[in-house]
Write a protein that holds these residues in place. Structure first.
Motif, PDB file in Angstrom:
ATOM      1  N   UNK A 210       0.953  -1.341   0.199  1.00  0.00           N
ATOM      2  CA  UNK A 210      -0.153  -0.058   0.052  1.00  0.00           C
ATOM      3  C   UNK A 210       0.978   1.121   0.200  1.00  0.00           C
ATOM      4  N   UNK A 211       0.741   1.970  -0.976  1.00  0.00           N
ATOM      5  CA  UNK A 211       1.317   3.347  -1.062  1.00  0.00           C
ATOM      6  C   UNK A 211       0.968   4.267   0.202  1.00  0.00           C
ATOM      7  N   UNK A 212       1.907   5.043   0.707  1.00  0.00           N
ATOM      8  CA  UNK A 212       1.515   5.988   1.830  1.00  0.00           C
ATOM      9  C   UNK A 212       2.794   6.976   1.923  1.00  0.00           C
ATOM     10  N   UNK A 213       2.683   8.072   2.628  1.00  0.00           N
ATOM     11  CA  UNK A 213       3.403   9.112   2.679  1.00  0.00           C
ATOM     12  C   UNK A 213       3.537   9.784   3.840  1.00  0.00           C
ATOM     13  N   UNK A 214       4.975   9.937   4.354  1.00  0.00           N
ATOM     14  CA  UNK A 214       5.037  10.955   5.575  1.00  0.00           C
ATOM     15  C   UNK A 214       5.742  12.125   5.117  1.00  0.00           C
ATOM     16  N   UNK A 215       5.444  13.366   5.749  1.00  0.00           N
ATOM     17  CA  UNK A 215       6.423  14.328   5.805  1.00  0.00           C
ATOM     18  C   UNK A 215       6.069  15.215   6.978  1.00  0.00           C
ATOM     19  N   UNK A 216       7.431  15.818   7.573  1.00  0.00           N
ATOM     20  CA  UNK A 216       7.454  16.517   8.809  1.00  0.00           C
ATOM     21  C   UNK A 216       7.928  17.903   8.445  1.00  0.00           C
ATOM     22  N   UNK A 217       7.244  18.780   9.261  1.00  0.00           N
ATOM     23  CA  UNK A 217       7.557  20.058   9.112  1.00  0.00           C
ATOM     24  C   UNK A 217       8.987  20.707   9.835  1.00  0.00           C
ATOM     25  N   UNK A 218       9.381  19.847  10.888  1.00  0.00           N
ATOM     26  CA  UNK A 218      10.276  20.232  12.019  1.00  0.00           C
ATOM     27  C   UNK A 218      10.963  18.845  12.308  1.00  0.00           C
ATOM     28  N   UNK A 219      12.187  19.028  12.633  1.00  0.00           N
ATOM     29  CA  UNK A 219      12.966  17.819  13.197  1.00  0.00           C
ATOM     30  C   UNK A 219      12.223  17.140  14.379  1.00  0.00           C
ATOM     31  N   UNK A 220      12.235  16.169  14.559  1.00  0.00           N
ATOM     32  CA  UNK A 220      11.697  15.722  15.984  1.00  0.00           C
ATOM     33  C   UNK A 220      11.489  14.231  15.875  1.00  0.00           C
ATOM     34  N   UNK A 221      11.096  13.788  17.187  1.00  0.00           N
ATOM     35  CA  UNK A 221      10.628  12.071  17.065  1.00  0.00           C
ATOM     36  C   UNK A 221       9.271  11.964  17.122  1.00  0.00           C
ATOM     37  N   UNK A 222       8.446  11.439  16.597  1.00  0.00           N
ATOM     38  CA  UNK A 222       7.155  11.315  16.400  1.00  0.00           C
ATOM     39  C   UNK A 222       6.582   9.914  16.669  1.00  0.00           C
ATOM     40  N   UNK A 223       5.989   9.801  17.743  1.00  0.00           N
ATOM     41  CA  UNK A 223       5.361   8.325  18.364  1.00  0.00           C
ATOM     42  C   UNK A 223       4.384   7.926  17.312  1.00  0.00           C
ATOM     43  N   UNK A 224       4.379   6.515  16.951  1.00  0.00           N
ATOM     44  CA  UNK A 224       3.115   6.112  16.230  1.00  0.00           C
ATOM     45  C   UNK A 224       2.882   4.225  17.244  1.00  0.00           C
ATOM     46  N   UNK A 236       1.365  -3.277  22.290  1.00  0.00           N
ATOM     47  CA  UNK A 236       3.150  -3.055  22.286  1.00  0.00           C
ATOM     48  C   UNK A 236       3.864  -2.941  20.831  1.00  0.00           C
ATOM     49  N   UNK A 237       2.886  -2.893  20.166  1.00  0.00           N
ATOM     50  CA  UNK A 237       3.809  -2.651  18.860  1.00  0.00           C
ATOM     51  C   UNK A 237       3.720  -1.137  18.195  1.00  0.00           C
ATOM     52  N   UNK A 238       4.725  -0.607  18.871  1.00  0.00           N
ATOM     53  CA  UNK A 238       4.840   0.861  18.540  1.00  0.00           C
ATOM     54  C   UNK A 238       5.969   0.998  17.535  1.00  0.00           C
ATOM     55  N   UNK A 239       5.959   2.523  17.257  1.00  0.00           N
ATOM     56  CA  UNK A 239       7.046   2.772  16.165  1.00  0.00           C
ATOM     57  C   UNK A 239       7.416   4.253  16.301  1.00  0.00           C
ATOM     58  N   UNK A 240       8.457   4.618  15.834  1.00  0.00           N
ATOM     59  CA  UNK A 240       8.837   6.186  15.867  1.00  0.00           C
ATOM     60  C   UNK A 240       9.141   6.412  14.562  1.00  0.00           C
ATOM     61  N   UNK A 241       9.043   7.769  14.053  1.00  0.00           N
ATOM     62  CA  UNK A 241       9.540   8.339  12.968  1.00  0.00           C
ATOM     63  C   UNK A 241      10.374   9.445  13.533  1.00  0.00           C
ATOM     64  N   UNK A 242      11.598   9.556  13.010  1.00  0.00           N
ATOM     65  CA  UNK A 242      12.572  10.322  13.515  1.00  0.00           C
ATOM     66  C   UNK A 242      12.987  11.396  12.256  1.00  0.00           C
ATOM     67  N   UNK A 243      12.533  12.485  12.332  1.00  0.00           N
ATOM     68  CA  UNK A 243      12.750  13.365  11.181  1.00  0.00           C
ATOM     69  C   UNK A 243      14.010  14.496  11.352  1.00  0.00           C
ATOM     70  N   UNK A 244      14.813  14.243  10.633  1.00  0.00           N
ATOM     71  CA  UNK A 244      16.275  15.192  10.739  1.00  0.00           C
ATOM     72  C   UNK A 244      16.554  16.145   9.706  1.00  0.00           C
TER      73      UNK A 244
END
Ligand code: CUA
Length: 399
Positions: A210-224, A236-244
């Motif tokens: 499945x296609x999907x897209x992420x975009x972050x305006x600012x650096x940071x750690x975003x929990x999922x 307990x199936x978590x994840x992070x997106x780390x924007x640099x």
């Protein structure tokens, strides 16, 4: 009077609880109200407008109900002996309206119109959600859900028919400002990938991409959080997106492309490396050490397992053997492990060794899983305290 005071007390407690809960929401990492990217902002804007429209309708409808129930309620006669002017008896009704064409057309057409307007804006936002603005960087990340963690396979050239350049787990690292196209997949059951501050949810379905897209305006750690019930450890199936920043991201890519070093006798972590090859390499890959190039005795070539991403089924049959557990080549470059359930570092930035040793020794006791059913890491109760220390010493070399 006493009971009134009691119910007032209960009401005050309820109000306080609701206000505290609402205040606590501000710090929750899984909020959809605090968007940090364009995609999430579009959803947030839509939700706020729909909420506002629904709020106006709620107030109008409830207001009319309250007004009607007060204005037309059955009143006791002013003089019991008299016919009541000003009131109705139980078997008497106020003037009834039936068959009023204007009213009936009105209350049919108006809600239909409101819903149609909401639908138009909703459909526009839905189509915008997986729309990728080309950034010049061909990067595509395959996101693979598995009970109960996430794998991220980076194709720096955008070609998902060739083995990925970088394989990591639980933390998706990406540059800020640009749209990162994802291909969301699963190795076992249906999961759902959701980073609420960056975008909505996208299901990970076995045999599909499945296609999907992420975009972050600012650096940071975003929990999922995995948001499709997927069995025992779904919660307990978590994840992070780390924007640099672009520069930090490029440095991260350069580091990730380097294989781990084969340690020799006398090197710090050598004993742990040998234990790792004997005990852990059946499932975990460390590029340069436990893939075929690194360790012929292991007989597993990570690239074999990743080829044919288009045919997810092929990889599905390979799952739960080597290549289906988190790739640990740059383990220490992440901040969480075990489906982002545990923090690798404490507040002072030191490795939380006690937790890591407990996890290696007896994973099922630390996070619910089913190793007997090939779901999650099994226990290694055969390891002595010295051996556990050596393995963690070795993991610490995987920068
Ligand atoms: Cu994976 Cu719920």
């Amino acid at each position: 009077m006493k009971s009134l005071a009691g119910s007032r007390g209960r009401l005050a407690t309820l109000v306080a609880t609701v206000m505290l809960s609402a205040a606590a929401c501000g710090d929750k990492p899984l909020t959809t109200m605090d968007s940090a990217g364009e995609k999430a902002a579009q959803i947030n804007d839509l939700a706020l407008w729909v909420f506002a429209i629904a709020g106006v309708i709620f107030v109008l409808v409830q207001g009319m109900i309250l007004y009607s129930s007060k204005r037309f309620r059955v009143k006791p006669p002013e003089d019991p002996d008299q016919e009541r002017p000003g009131g109705y008896s139980d078997d008497e009704f106020p003037e009834q309206i039936h068959g009023n064409d204007v009213l009936e057309w009105g209350w049919t057409a108006l809600p239909a119109l409101i819903l149609a307007v909401v639908a138009v804006f909703t459909v526009v936002v839905i189509f915008e959600q997986d729309d990728v603005q080309a950034s010049g960087d061909p990067l595509v990340v395959e996101v693979v859900g598995q009970q109960w963690w996430w794998e991220f396979q980076y194709h720096l050239d955008g070609n998902t028919d060739t083995p990925p350049d970088i394989v990591t787990a639980n933390e998706l690292v990406m540059p800020v400002g640009v749209d990162i196209p994802l291909r969301v997949q699963s190795r076992d059951v249906i999961h759902s990938y959701w980073i609420p501050r960056l975008n909505g949810k996208r299901d990970a379905v076995p045999g599909r991409s499945h296609p999907w897209v992420l975009q972050a305006n600012e650096p940071g750690r975003f929990m999922g959080q995995c948001t499709e019930f997927c069995g025992l450890s779904h919660a307990y199936m978590r994840m992070f997106t780390v924007a640099l920043s672009q520069a930090d991201y490029e440095a991260w890519v350069a580091e990730q492309l380097v294989d781990a070093e084969q340690l020799s006798e006398g090197d710090v972590g050598y004993e742990g490396q040998q234990l790792f090859i004997a005990q852990c390499a059946e499932c975990h890959i460390i590029e340069g050490v436990t893939d075929r190039d690194g360790d012929p005795s292991n007989g597993v070539d990570s690239t074999d397992l990743y080829v044919g991403t288009a045919g997810v089924d092929e990889r599905y049959t390979d799952s739960l053997t080597a290549g289906a557990a988190p790739n640990l080549t740059h383990f220490m470059s992440r901040e969480t492990y075990a489906g982002s359930f545990f923090d690798l570092y404490d507040e002072d930035g030191n490795v939380n060794r006690a937790q890591l040793e407990a996890w290696v020794l007896n994973a099922p006791a630390e996070k619910p899983n089913r190793p007997d059913n090939l779901q999650g890491m099994r226990a290694f109760l055969n390891l002595t305290p010295d051996q556990l220390e050596q393995i963690v010493d070795y993991l610490e070399t995987l920068q």
